[in-house]
Design a protein around this motif. Sequence first.
Motif, PDB file in Angstrom:
ATOM      1  N   ASN A 129       0.825  -1.209   0.000  1.00  0.00           N
ATOM      2  CA  ASN A 129       0.000   0.000   0.000  1.00  0.00           C
ATOM      3  C   ASN A 129       0.860   1.260   0.000  1.00  0.00           C
ATOM      4  OD1 ASN A 129      -2.313  -1.546   0.019  1.00  0.00           O
ATOM      5  ND2 ASN A 129      -2.724  -1.281   2.196  1.00  0.00           N
ATOM      6  N   ILE A 130       1.937   1.257   0.759  1.00  0.00           N
ATOM      7  CA  ILE A 130       2.851   2.406   0.792  1.00  0.00           C
ATOM      8  C   ILE A 130       3.448   2.633  -0.592  1.00  0.00           C
ATOM      9  CG2 ILE A 130       5.096   3.191   1.693  1.00  0.00           C
ATOM     10  CD1 ILE A 130       4.247   1.772   4.379  1.00  0.00           C
ATOM     11  N   GLY A 131       3.836   1.547  -1.255  1.00  0.00           N
ATOM     12  CA  GLY A 131       4.384   1.662  -2.607  1.00  0.00           C
ATOM     13  C   GLY A 131       3.367   2.182  -3.606  1.00  0.00           C
ATOM     14  N   TYR A 132       2.121   1.717  -3.481  1.00  0.00           N
ATOM     15  CA  TYR A 132       1.066   2.178  -4.373  1.00  0.00           C
ATOM     16  C   TYR A 132       0.822   3.669  -4.189  1.00  0.00           C
ATOM     17  CZ  TYR A 132      -3.423   2.748  -6.630  1.00  0.00           C
ATOM     18  OH  TYR A 132      -4.435   3.201  -7.427  1.00  0.00           O
ATOM     19  N   VAL A 133       0.763   4.121  -2.958  1.00  0.00           N
ATOM     20  CA  VAL A 133       0.549   5.545  -2.673  1.00  0.00           C
ATOM     21  C   VAL A 133       1.703   6.374  -3.239  1.00  0.00           C
ATOM     22  CG1 VAL A 133       0.457   7.258  -0.795  1.00  0.00           C
ATOM     23  CG2 VAL A 133      -0.940   5.186  -0.678  1.00  0.00           C
ATOM     24  N   ALA A 134       2.937   5.908  -3.066  1.00  0.00           N
ATOM     25  CA  ALA A 134       4.102   6.631  -3.594  1.00  0.00           C
ATOM     26  C   ALA A 134       4.029   6.743  -5.113  1.00  0.00           C
ATOM     27  CB  ALA A 134       5.392   5.943  -3.162  1.00  0.00           C
ATOM     28  N   LEU A 135       3.630   5.659  -5.779  1.00  0.00           N
ATOM     29  CA  LEU A 135       3.514   5.686  -7.234  1.00  0.00           C
ATOM     30  C   LEU A 135       2.407   6.642  -7.676  1.00  0.00           C
ATOM     31  CD1 LEU A 135       4.424   4.646  -9.975  1.00  0.00           C
ATOM     32  CD2 LEU A 135       2.864   2.710  -9.674  1.00  0.00           C
ATOM     33  N   GLN A 136       1.288   6.625  -6.971  1.00  0.00           N
ATOM     34  CA  GLN A 136       0.197   7.546  -7.295  1.00  0.00           C
ATOM     35  C   GLN A 136       0.641   8.994  -7.134  1.00  0.00           C
ATOM     36  OE1 GLN A 136      -3.713   6.535  -5.706  1.00  0.00           O
ATOM     37  NE2 GLN A 136      -4.042   8.685  -5.198  1.00  0.00           N
ATOM     38  N   GLN A 137       1.352   9.288  -6.050  1.00  0.00           N
ATOM     39  CA  GLN A 137       1.859  10.644  -5.832  1.00  0.00           C
ATOM     40  C   GLN A 137       2.830  11.041  -6.929  1.00  0.00           C
ATOM     41  OE1 GLN A 137       3.416  10.334  -1.836  1.00  0.00           O
ATOM     42  NE2 GLN A 137       1.501  11.053  -0.927  1.00  0.00           N
TER      43      GLN A 137
END
Length: 187
Positions: A129-137
């Motif tokens: 989830n942290i990786g997904y949020v970073a990619l979205q940002q």
Amino acid sequence: MNTFRQHIEKITPVTDEEFEYIFSLFSIKKLRKHQFLVQEDHEVTNDYWVISGLLKAYHINEDGKMHILQFAMEDWWISDYQAYNNKTLATISIDCIEDSELLVISKENKEKLCSEMHTLANFFRKKSNIGYVALQQRILMLLEKNPQERYNRLYQLTPQLLQRLPKTLLAAYLGVSRETLSRLKQP
């Protein structure tokens, strides 16, 4: 592997016995600068945690332009997750910017670990989830921010990364030319 245990325990505590078992399912891989960890159109069966070094995940388009998706340095995870999770061929390449040492876990061992230890399933879910949020940002930053704002944000989040990157890679990551990069000011 005290740093890896600390990495896990930022999310979930583990006993000495649990950590020994967890660690037994990983192997260590050492790569030299410029060596590939993952190559486009190859199978991806592992996930990687960076012990030391610096890597980049990227795609080269038909025109030969490099699009950098992610950098990974100490304490970060990296793989081609599309290929890893879907059992398809890699759509990106990952290579070493510096000599690197990695912890490697196969998909099978990761699934085994998650089915046997629900706290580790939670750990991997949170990391994903942290990786997904970073990619979205990152995507939103590329779409909405100007080069100076992108540079400032990267500097704010990971100033140590900027000091380790060659200018050409930093420019590619920010989506600017090297000339434009040279005009950007540090915050």
